[in-house]
Design an enzyme around this catalytic site. Sequence first.
Site, mmCIF file in Angstrom:
data_model
loop_
_atom_site.group_PDB
_atom_site.id
_atom_site.type_symbol
_atom_site.label_atom_id
_atom_site.label_comp_id
_atom_site.label_asym_id
_atom_site.label_seq_id
_atom_site.Cartn_x
_atom_site.Cartn_y
_atom_site.Cartn_z
ATOM 1 N N LYS A 189 55.294 55.260 31.178
ATOM 2 C CA LYS A 189 56.045 56.484 30.900
ATOM 3 C C LYS A 189 57.451 56.152 30.399
ATOM 4 O O LYS A 189 57.913 56.685 29.384
ATOM 5 C CB LYS A 189 56.103 57.347 32.162
ATOM 6 C CG LYS A 189 56.647 58.735 31.920
ATOM 7 C CD LYS A 189 56.814 59.493 33.233
ATOM 8 C CE LYS A 189 55.504 59.898 33.845
ATOM 9 N NZ LYS A 189 55.059 61.242 33.411
ATOM 10 N N ARG A 200 60.109 60.826 38.446
ATOM 11 C CA ARG A 200 58.664 60.576 38.330
ATOM 12 C C ARG A 200 58.370 59.092 38.401
ATOM 13 O O ARG A 200 59.190 58.273 37.979
ATOM 14 C CB ARG A 200 58.128 61.060 36.986
ATOM 15 C CG ARG A 200 58.252 62.520 36.717
ATOM 16 C CD ARG A 200 57.792 62.779 35.286
ATOM 17 N NE ARG A 200 58.495 63.882 34.696
ATOM 18 C CZ ARG A 200 57.967 65.098 34.517
ATOM 19 N NH1 ARG A 200 56.734 65.331 34.877
ATOM 20 N NH2 ARG A 200 58.677 66.054 33.976
ATOM 21 N N ARG A 254 51.404 59.092 25.781
ATOM 22 C CA ARG A 254 50.696 57.872 26.186
ATOM 23 C C ARG A 254 49.344 57.897 25.495
ATOM 24 O O ARG A 254 48.887 58.945 25.028
ATOM 25 C CB ARG A 254 50.523 57.815 27.703
ATOM 26 C CG ARG A 254 49.693 58.942 28.245
ATOM 27 C CD ARG A 254 49.574 58.870 29.751
ATOM 28 N NE ARG A 254 48.903 60.064 30.250
ATOM 29 C CZ ARG A 254 48.885 60.445 31.504
ATOM 30 N NH1 ARG A 254 49.502 59.737 32.415
ATOM 31 N NH2 ARG A 254 48.250 61.521 31.885
ATOM 32 N N HIS A 290 42.764 67.906 37.526
ATOM 33 C CA HIS A 290 42.479 66.614 38.153
ATOM 34 C C HIS A 290 40.994 66.262 38.020
ATOM 35 O O HIS A 290 40.624 65.177 37.590
ATOM 36 C CB HIS A 290 42.894 66.670 39.623
ATOM 37 C CG HIS A 290 42.634 65.392 40.352
ATOM 38 N ND1 HIS A 290 41.479 65.159 41.062
ATOM 39 C CD2 HIS A 290 43.363 64.267 40.442
ATOM 40 C CE1 HIS A 290 41.523 63.951 41.581
ATOM 41 N NE2 HIS A 290 42.669 63.378 41.220
ATOM 42 N N ARG A 314 10.456 32.574 33.462
ATOM 43 C CA ARG A 314 10.720 31.781 34.664
ATOM 44 C C ARG A 314 9.475 31.706 35.542
ATOM 45 O O ARG A 314 8.802 32.717 35.768
ATOM 46 C CB ARG A 314 11.864 32.427 35.449
ATOM 47 C CG ARG A 314 12.219 31.655 36.691
ATOM 48 C CD ARG A 314 13.395 32.269 37.403
ATOM 49 N NE ARG A 314 13.007 33.480 38.121
ATOM 50 C CZ ARG A 314 13.883 34.248 38.752
ATOM 51 N NH1 ARG A 314 15.168 33.955 38.723
ATOM 52 N NH2 ARG A 314 13.484 35.313 39.391
ATOM 53 N N GLU A 345 21.490 27.430 39.685
ATOM 54 C CA GLU A 345 21.835 28.489 40.643
ATOM 55 C C GLU A 345 22.103 27.927 42.035
ATOM 56 O O GLU A 345 22.193 28.664 43.003
ATOM 57 C CB GLU A 345 20.761 29.583 40.660
ATOM 58 C CG GLU A 345 19.335 29.084 40.853
ATOM 59 C CD GLU A 345 18.287 30.191 40.737
ATOM 60 O OE1 GLU A 345 18.633 31.375 40.818
ATOM 61 O OE2 GLU A 345 17.104 29.846 40.593
ATOM 62 N N SER A 352 20.164 27.940 32.420
ATOM 63 C CA SER A 352 20.594 29.330 32.529
ATOM 64 C C SER A 352 21.250 29.471 33.890
ATOM 65 O O SER A 352 20.622 29.205 34.922
ATOM 66 C CB SER A 352 19.388 30.268 32.408
ATOM 67 O OG SER A 352 19.830 31.597 32.499
ATOM 68 N N GLY A 362 22.183 30.974 37.022
ATOM 69 C CA GLY A 362 21.733 32.081 37.862
ATOM 70 C C GLY A 362 22.852 32.390 38.843
ATOM 71 O O GLY A 362 22.876 31.898 39.973
ATOM 72 N N THR A 363 23.779 33.192 38.381
ATOM 73 C CA THR A 363 25.010 33.365 39.163
ATOM 74 C C THR A 363 24.819 34.269 40.381
ATOM 75 O O THR A 363 25.702 34.352 41.218
ATOM 76 C CB THR A 363 26.144 33.900 38.267
ATOM 77 O OG1 THR A 363 25.599 34.930 37.440
ATOM 78 C CG2 THR A 363 26.716 32.796 37.407
ATOM 79 N N CYS A 413 22.122 34.346 33.394
ATOM 80 C CA CYS A 413 21.194 35.464 33.575
ATOM 81 C C CYS A 413 21.382 36.167 34.908
ATOM 82 O O CYS A 413 20.622 37.051 35.259
ATOM 83 C CB CYS A 413 19.752 35.003 33.401
ATOM 84 S SG CYS A 413 19.250 33.778 34.621
HETATM 85 C C1 PEP Z 1 20.153 34.463 39.806
HETATM 86 O O1 PEP Z 1 20.002 33.937 40.884
HETATM 87 O O2 PEP Z 1 21.260 34.630 39.281
HETATM 88 C C2 PEP Z 1 18.996 34.963 39.059
HETATM 89 C C3 PEP Z 1 19.135 35.471 37.844
HETATM 90 O O3 PEP Z 1 17.810 34.941 39.681
HETATM 91 P P1 PEP Z 1 17.336 36.019 40.768
HETATM 92 O O4 PEP Z 1 18.317 37.132 40.740
HETATM 93 O O5 PEP Z 1 15.985 36.413 40.359
HETATM 94 O O6 PEP Z 1 17.377 35.206 42.018
HETATM 95 MG MG MG Z 2 18.051 33.254 41.470
#
Ligand code: PEP
Ligand code: MG
Length: 890
Positions: free
Chosen positions: A26, A96, A352, A468, A630, A758, A777, A779-780, A844
Amino acid sequence: MTKWVYTFGDGLAEGSASMRNLLGGKGANLAEMSNLGLPVPPGFTITTDVCAWYYDNGRSYPETLRDDVAQALEHMARLTGKRFGDAQDPLLVSVRSGARASMPGMMDTVLNLGLNDQTVQALATASGDPRFAYDSYRRFIQMYSDVVLGLDHHDFEMILDEEKDLNGYDLDTDLTSDDWQRVVERYKALVEEELEEPFPQDPMDQLWGAVGAVFSSWMNQRAITYRRLHDIPASWGTAVNVQAMVFGNMGDTSATGVAFTRNPSTGDNELYGEFLVNAQGEDVVAGIRTPQDITEVARIAAGSNKPSLENLMPEAFAAFMDICNKLETHYRDMQDLEFTIEDGKLWMLQTRSGKRTAKAALKIAVDMTAEGLISEDEAIQRVDPAALDQLLHPTIDPNAERDVIAKGLPASPGAASGQIVFSSDDAEAMAQKGIKVVLVRLETSPEDIHGMHAAEAILTSRGGMTSHAAVVARGMGTPCISGAGSIRIDAASETLMAGPVTLSKGDIITVDGSTGEVLRGAVKMLQPELSGDFGQLMGWADKVRRMGVRANADTPVDARTARNFGAEGIGLCRTEHMFFSEDRILAVREMILAESHDHRRDALAKILPMQKADFTDLFEIMAGLPVTIRLLDPPLHEFLPKTDAEISDVATSLGVDIGLIRHRTAELHEVNPMLGHRGCRLAISYPEIAEMQARAIFEAAIEAGRKTGAPVIPEVMVPLVGMKAELDLVKARIDAMADAVQQETGESLSYQVGTMVELPRAALRAHKIAESAEFFSFGTNDLTQTAFGISRDDAASFLGAYQRTGILEQDPFVSIDQDGVGELVRIGVERGRQTRPDIKLGICGEHGGDPSSIHFCEEVGLDYVSCSPFRVPIARLAAAQAALKAKNQS
Ligand code: PEP
Ligand code: MG
């Protein structure tokens, strides 16, 4: 010496738009508008550095601040000819907040500050309008008491309502000067009764009280919640803007309003706004009176018989239009403006960048590119990828029957059905149980944020398009109807009356936020079409992004959706999902219950053709695009019958003894299945399962290749690998199966074998694993689970507390923990590439569809992200933005 205070006004300012971090949004824009020579009431901004100082020093101020503020008030006195606190001709101010990122409704405002028993008389004399002076004074007492003194504003509303009832008035504007004086006396008495001291009369005390309240409000619960939901760090702090008052409540030649330079719902290039005659700013936003349209076009479209600003005050309107054009061209973006007309003279109070729906964001970005205002790259950066989600929301099937029970304003587009609830706490509680709810309120306030978040849709009986409820719902992408004046809400008895229809808590309605119609019951919805502006912007995004975008898709339906959304292949096909369908589960159970390899092979032979058909479909749909399949991942007991009835059904179908099933289930039971017999461990204990899957993949690849004429190069992915030896063992079986299928069919096959990364050990040993793996890949999901040691399935019960206490800023299962889990990904990338420079690297886990995680993936140099089909457009745009960011930094 640090400069704590920046002045603005009268064509000149010490700050500018580029000083947003220091002056807040602002303050920076007030400075910029002053520099542009626009009519801005003079004032000054106390910087966000002071806010940081305030919290670092036990809520006190830098030593020189008082002097700086005194000098800034002098500056205002020079420009306005009025002095703050002067008994004859007082300067009144607004105070303000203004943070770096706009936080609508989250912080507090005080208007008319400087009024007291003396100055109110001076204002009455100077304006020649005592009614206006006392109205301003009572507003000030009420706001100040609420925001600074912490009293409940309802108590003040009650006094006002009583006065109105007593006199038989409908509207606030019916009150006379004497009435307002009486209200003021009652307000002051209320304050004294509550606080045991009189309402502060010294304007300087008032000013410092208000400044302190703004800084304190940075840490109030509403602000904290808003910051958490919008990833705004607490360290940014807020600035405080003190500005000479201009009055929209000085009679019928005065007004106040808010406007957007383009329509914030549709993006149409038309001024869009509302105003109220003889009112002050908070009246418009609070939605207490229903505002009037600014332009004639809008008035006619709305079928309103209240005159537009264009007709009512043509000169001020013309000046305003001119400023709108100037500001939009200057900022090269749609602006959200606040203005006040004091006795015919237009003043600008704020500009803004305007919040908008995803639809509007797309249209505005594409239109502005065509208008030559911005470049394609800028257009890409103008749209929040997460907001695209709104466009993927369903709309009501035009052929569906519509039992319309009420109509309000189409405040936020999209449609949703749910059970009605009348409180935000109920909305949250029911949503947590998985019940879809529609939050129904008279009007919403920032205290309702949690309920609004939990609700599928929001319906209010009061308030305009800038109320709001409307502003917040649009920001969230939640369908909303505001100002549905014909419905009667009784929160106490939890009922809603719409004409002859009475509905109670739990009854289902549908909210069509695009038309403003409230429908009874649930209605058939349609999936959105993604073309036009969407296609245009996505095309631009695809040109600039470096990373590929694939989808996690297990079924032909998923795969088709993914392709429609522009997926460039499948990054993860979880084959286990194919095992659960009714026609297969029996064979799968037979396979699991088998007591010998031979018996298991027989059962697998039944599954093989089904798997092969699945894969053939996927390969055909993806025609030539890469498909990563997989091998089976979850622990086998997940497939076994649970209830007695199921167990007995399976026993009958398979012709085995119930006891055997119970025995085998007990055998497979695990204390900690997530870390148990799953992933590649299954392929190691039961090689025949992996072999069947590999055969299905290869035979399908050959078949689909023959059908489509495009060779299929399947990517076979081994899950939950921690050691190279695990991968080697499974890979040997896959390779052997490929050889066998090639020999049997006489066709040659191209394929790749790779692994999920993973587990932390896989990341650390990536250089060894990459000797065998042709792709990784990440696998987070599991990598987050195993890096933190936090169970994916049990995290919900305590992660909330982690976020509330600030231990974690975000849920690490939603947005990747860049420091920890991210470090493992970095290590995996680096070490994998050391061994195999051309190794293909993707992600993934769920993070593949999260914009900030996608930025991280760009930074570490992944080749592609893979996410759920509905997030593919989000990922395409986020990947483009990440690439542009990287380009701009290099
Ligand atoms: C992961 O573990 O990130 C993954 C993609 O496999 P899943 O979710 O099937 O364990
Ligand atoms: Mg997994």
